[in-house]
Design a protein around this motif. Structure first.
Motif, mmCIF file in Angstrom:
data_model
loop_
_atom_site.group_PDB
_atom_site.id
_atom_site.type_symbol
_atom_site.label_atom_id
_atom_site.label_comp_id
_atom_site.label_asym_id
_atom_site.label_seq_id
_atom_site.Cartn_x
_atom_site.Cartn_y
_atom_site.Cartn_z
ATOM 1 N N ALA A 26 7.574 5.069 -11.123
ATOM 2 C CA ALA A 26 7.667 3.846 -11.927
ATOM 3 C C ALA A 26 7.660 2.615 -11.029
ATOM 4 N N LEU A 27 8.377 2.699 -9.907
ATOM 5 C CA LEU A 27 8.431 1.581 -8.964
ATOM 6 C C LEU A 27 7.069 1.324 -8.335
ATOM 7 N N ILE A 28 6.426 2.390 -7.870
ATOM 8 C CA ILE A 28 5.104 2.244 -7.234
ATOM 9 C C ILE A 28 4.085 1.679 -8.221
ATOM 10 N N PHE A 29 4.088 2.223 -9.449
ATOM 11 C CA PHE A 29 3.164 1.739 -10.476
ATOM 12 C C PHE A 29 3.368 0.253 -10.754
ATOM 13 N N SER A 30 4.601 -0.168 -10.886
ATOM 14 C CA SER A 30 4.916 -1.555 -11.233
ATOM 15 C C SER A 30 4.505 -2.516 -10.124
ATOM 16 N N ILE A 31 4.745 -2.124 -8.889
ATOM 17 C CA ILE A 31 4.328 -2.963 -7.752
ATOM 18 C C ILE A 31 2.814 -3.046 -7.691
ATOM 19 N N ALA A 32 2.144 -1.913 -7.870
ATOM 20 C CA ALA A 32 0.683 -1.866 -7.753
ATOM 21 C C ALA A 32 0.000 -2.719 -8.819
ATOM 22 N N ILE A 33 0.450 -2.600 -10.072
ATOM 23 C CA ILE A 33 -0.222 -3.338 -11.144
ATOM 24 C C ILE A 33 0.065 -4.830 -11.042
ATOM 25 N N THR A 34 1.241 -5.193 -10.520
ATOM 26 C CA THR A 34 1.551 -6.611 -10.324
ATOM 27 C C THR A 34 0.668 -7.201 -9.233
ATOM 28 N N ILE A 35 0.469 -6.464 -8.160
ATOM 29 C CA ILE A 35 -0.419 -6.928 -7.084
ATOM 30 C C ILE A 35 -1.845 -7.069 -7.601
ATOM 31 N N TYR A 36 -2.297 -6.073 -8.367
ATOM 32 C CA TYR A 36 -3.644 -6.156 -8.953
ATOM 33 C C TYR A 36 -3.785 -7.401 -9.821
ATOM 34 N N GLY A 37 -2.787 -7.644 -10.670
ATOM 35 C CA GLY A 37 -2.841 -8.800 -11.561
ATOM 36 C C GLY A 37 -2.889 -10.111 -10.809
ATOM 37 N N ARG A 38 -2.147 -10.183 -9.702
ATOM 38 C CA ARG A 38 -2.162 -11.410 -8.894
ATOM 39 C C ARG A 38 -3.526 -11.613 -8.230
ATOM 40 N N VAL A 39 -4.066 -10.559 -7.650
ATOM 41 C CA VAL A 39 -5.379 -10.656 -6.998
ATOM 42 C C VAL A 39 -6.447 -11.054 -8.012
ATOM 43 N N HIS A 40 -6.334 -10.527 -9.224
ATOM 44 C CA HIS A 40 -7.338 -10.796 -10.259
ATOM 45 C C HIS A 40 -7.364 -12.266 -10.679
ATOM 46 N N THR A 41 -6.271 -12.996 -10.471
ATOM 47 C CA THR A 41 -6.266 -14.424 -10.842
ATOM 48 C C THR A 41 -7.194 -15.261 -9.965
ATOM 49 N N HIS A 42 -7.650 -14.705 -8.869
ATOM 50 C CA HIS A 42 -8.543 -15.456 -7.987
ATOM 51 C C HIS A 42 -9.999 -15.383 -8.445
ATOM 52 N N THR A 43 -10.251 -14.615 -9.493
ATOM 53 C CA THR A 43 -11.605 -14.500 -10.043
ATOM 54 C C THR A 43 -11.736 -15.359 -11.290
ATOM 55 N N ILE A 44 -12.785 -16.163 -11.339
ATOM 56 C CA ILE A 44 -13.062 -17.001 -12.508
ATOM 57 C C ILE A 44 -14.427 -16.607 -13.062
ATOM 58 N N LYS A 45 -14.448 -16.064 -14.261
ATOM 59 C CA LYS A 45 -15.694 -15.616 -14.870
ATOM 60 C C LYS A 45 -16.301 -16.713 -15.745
#
Length: 371
Positions: free
Chosen positions: A109-128
């Motif tokens: 649960a901890l690993i999943f939560s950290i991973a998806i939060t990092i993904y979500g942050r990185v994804h904010t740098h993309t503007i479609k």
């Protein structure tokens, strides 16, 4: 009816008080579960992190100036709340699984939560760039008129000059005839970050469109008669269209103000009096609750923002339920009126995007009239 439901919901202060209490308990539970995985006294440090994250969210609106490390605190606070959302959700799932598997999966649960939060942050740098077409008999065959919409930029603690620079470059590459900004240019109504706006002015002045750049207020912007708001628009070469109309050689453009409950908001019928009905009537509206009135007045096109499409899962589904599938995102046609709701060019408070995108919207009006 979406107007009454949204306004009633936003006015319930008790809801926010209860939410803060529940979030506080969620923080304690999450911190305790993390601390139980390690043989070190980290619980106190986790509580300190939680306190800073929640304290920022509660008091940020009342802080008038930046201080050293302010942007970092804002970023950490937002990411912590995103992590908390996924960690609590994951703990509920793995605790249910433990009933049948008899195995503690808390580390997953901890690993999943950290991973998806990092993904979500990185994804904010993309503007479609999202493209829509609207065909109308009010323009001649072969005529194409391009409107580019920006919405919910939320300039402030996290979204800064560099981000706006990328937005401006992408917009200009689309060669729009007109650029519109449908509210929430700022992240805070008190414009706390105003002394840092000078680089933003120079970036926004680079927006290029023959018919100009127009903006309306959102619920996070200062009041439309605020001297700071007016000065910002003037220095950025943006036309204030709150409660006003503009007639170009090709279209009528009407700007609404803030949310549908805004006290000095003019009725759409009154704003449409000066329109040339031989041209398309295009409405700028921050809150998609205003779509209903645009439909009742037979406007051709209404362009909105505000919902962020929920910004990140699972709030994407909550937002869809709250506004309805015809109002929370995308292009829809009803009663002869086309509505377009953007997911937003920026993001608010929680700096992640999951199951949604930051987007610039290109709307091409295509003529059908045979002269």
């Amino acid at each position: 009816m979406v107007t009454k439901k949204s306004t009633h919901f936003l006015n319930k202060r008790m809801y926010f008080k209860i939410s803060r209490i529940l979030i506080g308990f969620a923080c304690l539970y999450s911190d305790w579960r993390i601390a139980s995985l390690f043989h070190t006294p980290i619980f106190v440090w986790l509580i300190l992190l939680s306190t800073i994250a929640l304290g920022y969210q509660v008091y940020a609106e009342h802080i008038d100036n930046y201080f050293m490390g302010y942007r970092l605190i804002a970023l950490v606070s937002g990411l912590y709340l995103a992590f908390l959302t996924y960690h609590i959700s994951a703990l509920i799932v793995i605790d249910f699984m433990d009933i049948f598997l008899h195995k503690d999966l808390s580390i997953l649960a901890l690993i999943f939560s950290i991973a998806i939060t990092i993904y979500g942050r990185v994804h904010t740098h993309t503007i479609k760039t999202i493209s829509y077409t609207y065909k109308t008999n009010k323009l001649p065959v072969g005529k194409q008129y391009n409107i580019v919409q920006l919405s919910d930029l939320h300039i402030g603690e996290i979204i800064d000059t560099n981000y706006i620079h990328h937005v401006v470059c992408q917009v200009n590459a689309l060669h729009p005839d007109m650029i519109v900004i449908t509210g929430d240019i700022f992240n805070r109504t008190n414009m706390r970050q105003r002394k840092h706006f000078y680089p933003i002015f120079s970036e926004l002045r680079q927006l290029q469109a023959p018919d100009g750049v127009f903006a309306i207020c959102g619920n996070h912007d200062p009041a439309m008669d605020s001297s700071l708001w007016q000065a910002f628009l003037e220095k950025s070469n943006i036309v204030d269209l709150n409660n006003r109309s503009y007639i170009s050689k090709d279209i009528n453009l009407i700007g609404r103000t803030g949310l549908v409950s805004y006290p000095t908001r003019k009725h759409l019928k009154r704003l449409m009096h000066s329109c040339d009905y031989q041209k398309p009537i295009v409405i700028l509206e921050h809150d998609p609750a205003g779509i209903l009135q645009a439909q009742s007045q037979h406007a051709d096109l209404i362009i909105c923002g505000h919902t962020h499409k929920g910004q990140f899962f699972p709030f994407t589904y909550f937002t869809r339920y709250w506004y309805g599938k015809d109002y929370y995102y995308g292009k829809h046609i009803k009663n002869g009126t086309c509505s377009i709701v953007s997911a937003g060019t920026g993001y608010f408070e929680i700096p992640v995007r999951i199951h949604t995108d930051n987007e610039i919207v290109k709307i091409q009006l295509q003529g059908l009239r045979k002269d």
